[in-house]
Design an enzyme around this catalytic site. Structure first.
Site, mmCIF file in Angstrom:
data_model
loop_
_atom_site.group_PDB
_atom_site.id
_atom_site.type_symbol
_atom_site.label_atom_id
_atom_site.label_comp_id
_atom_site.label_asym_id
_atom_site.label_seq_id
_atom_site.Cartn_x
_atom_site.Cartn_y
_atom_site.Cartn_z
ATOM 1 C CG ASN A 6 -1.719 1.254 1.404
ATOM 2 O OD1 ASN A 6 -1.744 2.094 0.494
ATOM 3 N ND2 ASN A 6 -2.377 1.412 2.538
ATOM 4 C CD1 TRP A 7 3.520 1.009 -2.896
ATOM 5 C CD2 TRP A 7 3.354 2.093 -4.845
ATOM 6 N NE1 TRP A 7 4.163 0.255 -3.850
ATOM 7 C CE2 TRP A 7 4.072 0.912 -5.064
ATOM 8 C CE3 TRP A 7 3.113 2.942 -5.931
ATOM 9 C CZ2 TRP A 7 4.569 0.543 -6.312
ATOM 10 C CZ3 TRP A 7 3.593 2.578 -7.187
ATOM 11 C CH2 TRP A 7 4.317 1.393 -7.359
ATOM 12 C CE LYS A 8 -0.165 3.274 4.725
ATOM 13 N NZ LYS A 8 -0.077 3.361 6.189
ATOM 14 C CG HIS A 52 -5.766 1.924 5.251
ATOM 15 N ND1 HIS A 52 -5.326 2.889 6.133
ATOM 16 C CD2 HIS A 52 -4.746 1.051 5.097
ATOM 17 C CE1 HIS A 52 -4.076 2.600 6.482
ATOM 18 N NE2 HIS A 52 -3.702 1.492 5.871
ATOM 19 C CD GLU A 54 -2.883 5.567 6.684
ATOM 20 O OE1 GLU A 54 -2.902 5.642 5.455
ATOM 21 O OE2 GLU A 54 -1.950 5.042 7.330
ATOM 22 C CD GLU A 80 -3.378 -2.443 7.254
ATOM 23 O OE1 GLU A 80 -2.315 -2.711 6.694
ATOM 24 O OE2 GLU A 80 -3.988 -1.374 7.082
ATOM 25 N N GLY A 84 2.595 2.526 10.677
ATOM 26 C CA GLY A 84 3.487 3.669 10.524
ATOM 27 C C GLY A 84 4.210 4.065 11.802
ATOM 28 C CB SER A 135 5.435 -1.395 11.763
ATOM 29 O OG SER A 135 5.005 -0.068 11.985
ATOM 30 N N GLY A 166 2.981 -1.106 4.181
ATOM 31 C CA GLY A 166 2.998 0.323 3.871
ATOM 32 C C GLY A 166 4.404 0.778 3.538
HETATM 33 P P1 13P Z 1 3.123 0.578 7.527
HETATM 34 O O1 13P Z 1 3.659 -0.730 6.969
HETATM 35 O O2 13P Z 1 3.820 1.768 7.008
HETATM 36 O O3 13P Z 1 3.014 0.537 9.020
HETATM 37 O O4 13P Z 1 1.617 0.702 6.982
HETATM 38 C C1 13P Z 1 0.777 -0.383 7.088
HETATM 39 C C2 13P Z 1 -0.468 -0.079 6.357
HETATM 40 O O5 13P Z 1 -1.211 0.816 6.711
HETATM 41 C C3 13P Z 1 -0.760 -0.865 5.161
HETATM 42 O O6 13P Z 1 -2.044 -0.637 4.689
#
Ligand code: 13P
Length: 252
Positions: free
Chosen positions: A11-13, A97, A99, A169, A175, A214, A235
């Site tokens: 997930n590149w966000k 997600h 976020e 998650e 993150g 993470s 992520g």
């Molecule tokens: P990180 O791997 O940066 O913690 O993010 C996880 C995530 O939100 C994947 O959707």
């Protein structure tokens, strides 16, 4: 027990540009060619999907969106529909997600609607569930995850998970550099599969449940060795081709 083919999805966000993305997908594609123990996918920001689709055409890496509209088309400024994602060769789309739930006010019923919209467009939703730190510390992890799952089951039935992926998650691990321990993650994955099994054993046995939060090359091996962890939703570490490929290799 069903054998579940692992899936590692990046997930590149909201990261990347055309130059960086072209290089990243070229390296990932080259690296994934060398082995095929797991499905691998990347979920770029919408605007980079055409580029990724062009670079990854012909396989073996899949791609997907990070979000979609509940609507098929129409006067919805700024929105992207499932059929548009499908048109650009997406296989997957992330829904719910944390976020989006916290920063954009997506509640359980909206997430369930998006899940349905994804399946209606013949995309495979990656349904994200997970608790906040406060919820974990007050022993509400299972209640929260059950509530998030129930909203989808009520709207679309347990059999809809034949064509879906679940990602656990924990919000406190996203993150933050703070990964759930393999035991903490396995406990929740087992709980999720168990809830589905009460309703439909074969759906529960077949559905892939990814861990996200993470995940790094160093932590992936132990996490992915757990019986109910079928892959990762990655992520930050998915923005480095080497790191991401190491995680993919750990998914056997
Ligand atoms: P990180 O791997 O940066 O913690 O993010 C996880 C995530 O939100 C994947 O959707």
């Amino acid at each position: 027990m069903a054998t579940r083919r692992p899936l590692v999805a990046g997930n590149w966000k909201m990261h990347g540009n055309r130059v960086e993305t072209a290089a990243l997908v070229a390296t990932i594609r080259h690296g994934v060619d060398a082995f095929s123990v797991a499905d691998v996918a990347v979920c770029p920001p919408f605007i980079l999907i055409p580029l990724v689709a062009e670079k990854l055409a012909g396989g073996p890496v899949f791609w997907g969106g990070q979000n979609l509209s509940t609507h098929k088309s129409g006067a919805y400024t700024g929105e992207i529909s499932g059929s548009m994602l499908k048109d650009y060769g997406c296989t997957y789309v992330i829904v719910g997600h944390s976020e989006r739930r916290t920063l954009y006010g997506e509640n359980d019923s909206l997430v369930a609607e998006k899940y349905g919209a994804a399946q209606a467009a013949e995309l495979i939703p990656i349904l994200c569930v997970g608790e906040t730190l406060q919820e974990r510390e007050s022993n509400r992890t299972e209640d929260v995850v059950a509530r998030q799952l129930n909203a989808v089951i009520r709207a679309h039935g347990v059999s809809s998970f034949k064509h879906a992926v679940i990602a656990y998650e924990p919000v406190w691990a996203i993150g933050t550099g703070k990964t759930a321990t393999p035991e903490q993650a396995q406990d929740v994955h087992r709980f999720i599969r168990g809830r589905l099994a009460v309703m439909d054993k074969s759906v529960a046995d077949g559905v892939r449940i990814l861990y996200g939060g993470s995940m790094k090359a160093t932590s992936a091996g132990e996490l992915l060795a757990q019986p109910d962890i079928d892959g990762g939703l990655v992520g930050g570490a998915s923005l480095s081709a080497d790191e991401f490929l190491s995680i993919c290799r750990a998914a056997k």
